[in-house]
Design a protein around this motif. Structure first.
Motif, PDB file in Angstrom:
ATOM      1  N   LEU A  36      86.685 100.470  50.924  1.00 33.24           N
ATOM      2  CA  LEU A  36      87.441  99.225  50.775  1.00 33.24           C
ATOM      3  C   LEU A  36      88.944  99.493  50.845  1.00 33.24           C
ATOM      4  O   LEU A  36      89.689  98.735  51.496  1.00 33.24           O
ATOM      5  CB  LEU A  36      87.084  98.558  49.441  1.00 33.24           C
ATOM      6  CG  LEU A  36      85.670  97.998  49.324  1.00 33.24           C
ATOM      7  CD1 LEU A  36      85.377  97.599  47.884  1.00 33.24           C
ATOM      8  CD2 LEU A  36      85.487  96.795  50.256  1.00 33.24           C
ATOM      9  N   ARG A  37      89.377 100.558  50.207  1.00 35.22           N
ATOM     10  CA  ARG A  37      90.799 100.927  50.254  1.00 35.22           C
ATOM     11  C   ARG A  37      91.211 101.279  51.683  1.00 35.22           C
ATOM     12  O   ARG A  37      92.281 100.869  52.147  1.00 35.22           O
ATOM     13  CB  ARG A  37      91.048 102.105  49.313  1.00 35.22           C
ATOM     14  CG  ARG A  37      92.533 102.454  49.128  1.00 35.22           C
ATOM     15  CD  ARG A  37      92.689 103.647  48.191  1.00 35.22           C
ATOM     16  NE  ARG A  37      92.019 103.428  46.917  1.00 35.22           N
ATOM     17  CZ  ARG A  37      90.942 104.080  46.509  1.00 35.22           C
ATOM     18  NH1 ARG A  37      90.410 105.022  47.270  1.00 35.22           N
ATOM     19  NH2 ARG A  37      90.392 103.823  45.338  1.00 35.22           N
ATOM     20  N   ASP A  38      90.354 101.997  52.378  1.00 39.55           N
ATOM     21  CA  ASP A  38      90.634 102.365  53.757  1.00 39.55           C
ATOM     22  C   ASP A  38      90.721 101.126  54.647  1.00 39.55           C
ATOM     23  O   ASP A  38      91.571 101.049  55.543  1.00 39.55           O
ATOM     24  CB  ASP A  38      89.537 103.310  54.265  1.00 39.55           C
ATOM     25  CG  ASP A  38      89.831 103.870  55.637  1.00 39.55           C
ATOM     26  OD1 ASP A  38      90.968 104.318  55.870  1.00 39.55           O
ATOM     27  OD2 ASP A  38      88.927 103.869  56.486  1.00 39.55           O
ATOM     28  N   ALA A  39      89.867 100.154  54.381  1.00 39.40           N
ATOM     29  CA  ALA A  39      89.898  98.915  55.156  1.00 39.40           C
ATOM     30  C   ALA A  39      91.095  98.042  54.791  1.00 39.40           C
ATOM     31  O   ALA A  39      91.555  97.242  55.615  1.00 39.40           O
ATOM     32  CB  ALA A  39      88.604  98.131  54.935  1.00 39.40           C
ATOM     33  N   GLY A  40      91.574  98.154  53.569  1.00 40.04           N
ATOM     34  CA  GLY A  40      92.692  97.330  53.125  1.00 40.04           C
ATOM     35  C   GLY A  40      92.269  95.972  52.633  1.00 40.04           C
ATOM     36  O   GLY A  40      93.032  95.002  52.740  1.00 40.04           O
ATOM     37  N   ILE A  41      91.048  95.870  52.089  1.00 38.02           N
ATOM     38  CA  ILE A  41      90.566  94.592  51.556  1.00 38.02           C
ATOM     39  C   ILE A  41      89.973  94.816  50.175  1.00 38.02           C
ATOM     40  O   ILE A  41      89.659  95.946  49.783  1.00 38.02           O
ATOM     41  CB  ILE A  41      89.496  93.943  52.461  1.00 38.02           C
ATOM     42  CG1 ILE A  41      88.278  94.872  52.594  1.00 38.02           C
ATOM     43  CG2 ILE A  41      90.069  93.600  53.821  1.00 38.02           C
ATOM     44  CD1 ILE A  41      87.093  94.221  53.293  1.00 38.02           C
ATOM     45  N   GLY A  42      89.788  93.731  49.434  1.00 35.54           N
ATOM     46  CA  GLY A  42      89.114  93.780  48.155  1.00 35.54           C
ATOM     47  C   GLY A  42      87.643  93.456  48.311  1.00 35.54           C
ATOM     48  O   GLY A  42      87.213  92.903  49.338  1.00 35.54           O
ATOM     49  N   TYR A  43      86.864  93.791  47.299  1.00 33.66           N
ATOM     50  CA  TYR A  43      85.429  93.552  47.371  1.00 33.66           C
ATOM     51  C   TYR A  43      85.107  92.066  47.534  1.00 33.66           C
ATOM     52  O   TYR A  43      84.083  91.703  48.123  1.00 33.66           O
ATOM     53  CB  TYR A  43      84.745  94.109  46.118  1.00 33.66           C
ATOM     54  CG  TYR A  43      83.254  93.878  46.105  1.00 33.66           C
ATOM     55  CD1 TYR A  43      82.424  94.540  46.993  1.00 33.66           C
ATOM     56  CD2 TYR A  43      82.681  92.973  45.198  1.00 33.66           C
ATOM     57  CE1 TYR A  43      81.056  94.312  46.990  1.00 33.66           C
ATOM     58  CE2 TYR A  43      81.323  92.748  45.185  1.00 33.66           C
ATOM     59  CZ  TYR A  43      80.509  93.413  46.086  1.00 33.66           C
ATOM     60  OH  TYR A  43      79.153  93.191  46.085  1.00 33.66           O
ATOM     61  N   GLU A  44      85.981  91.205  47.052  1.00 38.13           N
ATOM     62  CA  GLU A  44      85.712  89.762  47.138  1.00 38.13           C
ATOM     63  C   GLU A  44      85.636  89.275  48.574  1.00 38.13           C
ATOM     64  O   GLU A  44      85.086  88.197  48.860  1.00 38.13           O
ATOM     65  CB  GLU A  44      86.782  88.974  46.374  1.00 38.13           C
ATOM     66  CG  GLU A  44      88.194  89.031  46.963  1.00 38.13           C
ATOM     67  CD  GLU A  44      88.929  90.304  46.634  1.00 38.13           C
ATOM     68  OE1 GLU A  44      90.058  90.466  47.148  1.00 38.13           O
ATOM     69  OE2 GLU A  44      88.400  91.136  45.855  1.00 38.13           O
ATOM     70  N   ALA A  45      86.151  90.047  49.533  1.00 37.34           N
ATOM     71  CA  ALA A  45      86.090  89.655  50.952  1.00 37.34           C
ATOM     72  C   ALA A  45      84.750  89.989  51.590  1.00 37.34           C
ATOM     73  O   ALA A  45      84.435  89.496  52.676  1.00 37.34           O
ATOM     74  CB  ALA A  45      87.216  90.341  51.729  1.00 37.34           C
ATOM     75  N   VAL A  46      83.950  90.814  50.937  1.00 39.60           N
ATOM     76  CA  VAL A  46      82.661  91.245  51.485  1.00 39.60           C
ATOM     77  C   VAL A  46      81.639  90.124  51.325  1.00 39.60           C
ATOM     78  O   VAL A  46      81.500  89.542  50.251  1.00 39.60           O
ATOM     79  CB  VAL A  46      82.179  92.528  50.778  1.00 39.60           C
ATOM     80  CG1 VAL A  46      80.771  92.895  51.231  1.00 39.60           C
ATOM     81  CG2 VAL A  46      83.152  93.669  51.042  1.00 39.60           C
TER      82      VAL A  46
END
Length: 395
Positions: A36-46
């Motif tokens: 998630l950090r590598d993608a640059g998003i938070g879990y709430e976007a999944v």
């Protein structure tokens, strides 16, 4: 209409032997948070999650994902033997490609026990009954050798008898694996070994010695997949995508011909690779880097030919000429592969994904393969399934 699938982020926890490993919860949480950090998003976007593992109770996937968040999204648990991680990836890619979700998390993990893999349920029919029957027909009964080394050792022996391959050729693959793993901080075995040491290690079956067999391993890896639109909207660096992917299972020939090479998945691998090359419009000669399913040195050698990386009957020359390493035609298993990086069954396919994404991004450090614009992943599981994935750098 289908959509292109991007790999927005990858993460991995260092692999370890069972005696030194953390719990699957700790390893999987680390891998997910890294992805998630590598993608640059938070879990709430999944929007969906797929969790792959072989040894664990049902809903272990939820147990892992809940460490990161509880947002009510679907969590699907996947088990497909050694191809589990890539099978979960295959499902996630389909969800994005066909519009069921725009952002999907995939995680694979395993907390293994020391020693050879054994059956977990002995009070019911085994999915390997037909495999054992075919192996017994080809080799004669054997109650002393564990299933996997017997199958893959016999397959290597059959290949050697057919093509006159020397035992040292298989052993050289183990030497190469350790040399590659030296540059991988996630790998279990990073110390070099010599050809003499590999050949002198205890005999297992056929040409296989102990140092030519992958170790039981614990670990976790994860990936975040997304659509083009999701990547653009969120400003993600998703330059690596899935160009093509195929999963196939056994056909009757795997068993009817009593051919140990077919029994361990050669035809499955060849069929899946052919589908991928055709779908992507890529020739195997274009491949410069690949992560192959080297559970045993014999299977890596067989896979060279199954995947079209070298013509049938030429794998020994390919190895002796250094065609499988840096300076050769295609660098196979720059991570160290299952032999040296380790083989936590559910995590293996996602670890291969992470390595190849790092390769195509130019983030693999000393392992980097120069000039690679596409990368091939090959993951098989007896029982059976073969998953072949082609990644590419996208605009």
């Amino acid at each position: 209409m289908s959509r292109r699938t991007r790999v927005a982020g990858v993460g991995m926890a260092p692999f370890a032997t069972p005696r030194k490993a953390r719990t699957y919860l700790a390893m999987a949480e680390e891998a997910i948070r890294d992805a998630l950090r590598d993608a640059g998003i938070g879990y709430e976007a999944v929007q969906q999650a797929y969790a792959g593992y072989v040894y664990g109770d049902s809903t272990s996937g939820q147990n892992v994902v809940y460490q990161v968040g509880m947002t009510g999204i679907p969590v699907v648990n996947v088990s497909n033997n050694c191809a589990t991680g890539s099978s979960a990836l295959w499902l996630a890619r389909q969800a994005v490609e066909h519009g069921a979700a725009d952002c999907v998390l995939v995680v694979g993990f395993e907390q293994m026990r020391p020693g050879a893999i054994t059956a977990q349920w002995e009070d019911r029919p085994s999915p390997f009954d037909r495999f054992d029957a075919a192996a017994d027909a080809a080799l004669g009964p054997d109650g002393s050798t564990p299933m996997a080394p017997r199958y893959f050792g016999a397959a290597g022996q059959a290949y050697a008898e057919r093509h006159g391959t020397a035992p040292g050729t298989f052993a050289r693959i183990a030497v190469k694996a350790r040399a590659h793993a030296a540059g991988n901080p996630y790998a279990v075995f990073r110390d070099p070994v010599t050809l003499e040491e590999v050949l002198a290690s205890p005999r297992v079956y056929g040409p296989l010695t102990r140092l030519q067999c992958c170790p039981p391993t614990c670990g976790a890896a994860a990936a975040v997949l997304c659509s083009d639109e999701f990547a653009r909207t969120h400003g993600l660096d998703a330059r690596v995508g899935v160009a093509a992917q195929a999963m196939v299972t056994d056909r009757p020939g795997s068993f009817a011909e009593h051919d140990m090479i077919k029994l361990v998945g050669y035809d499955m691998s060849a069929e899946a690779a052919a589908q991928v090359y055709e779908a992507a419009g890529v020739d195997p000669g274009d491949i410069r880097v690949a992560e192959l399913h080297d559970c045993f040195t014999t299977n890596e050698l067989l896979s060279y030919e199954a995947l079209g990386l070298t013509p049938e009957g030429t794998a020994e020359k390919f190895v002796l000429d250094g065609g499988n390493t840096y300076g050769g035609r295609v660098v196979t298993n720059p991570s160290g592969g299952l032999l040296s990086k380790g083989h936590p069954l559910g995590a293996t396919g996602l670890a291969q994904c992470a390595e190849l994404v790092w390769q195509l991004r130019g983030q693999a450090g000393p392992r980097r393969v120069e000039g690679a614009s596409v990368a091939l992943q090959h993951n098989i599981g007896l029982g059976g399934a073969a998953v072949v994935t082609l990644y590419e750098r996208m605009s």
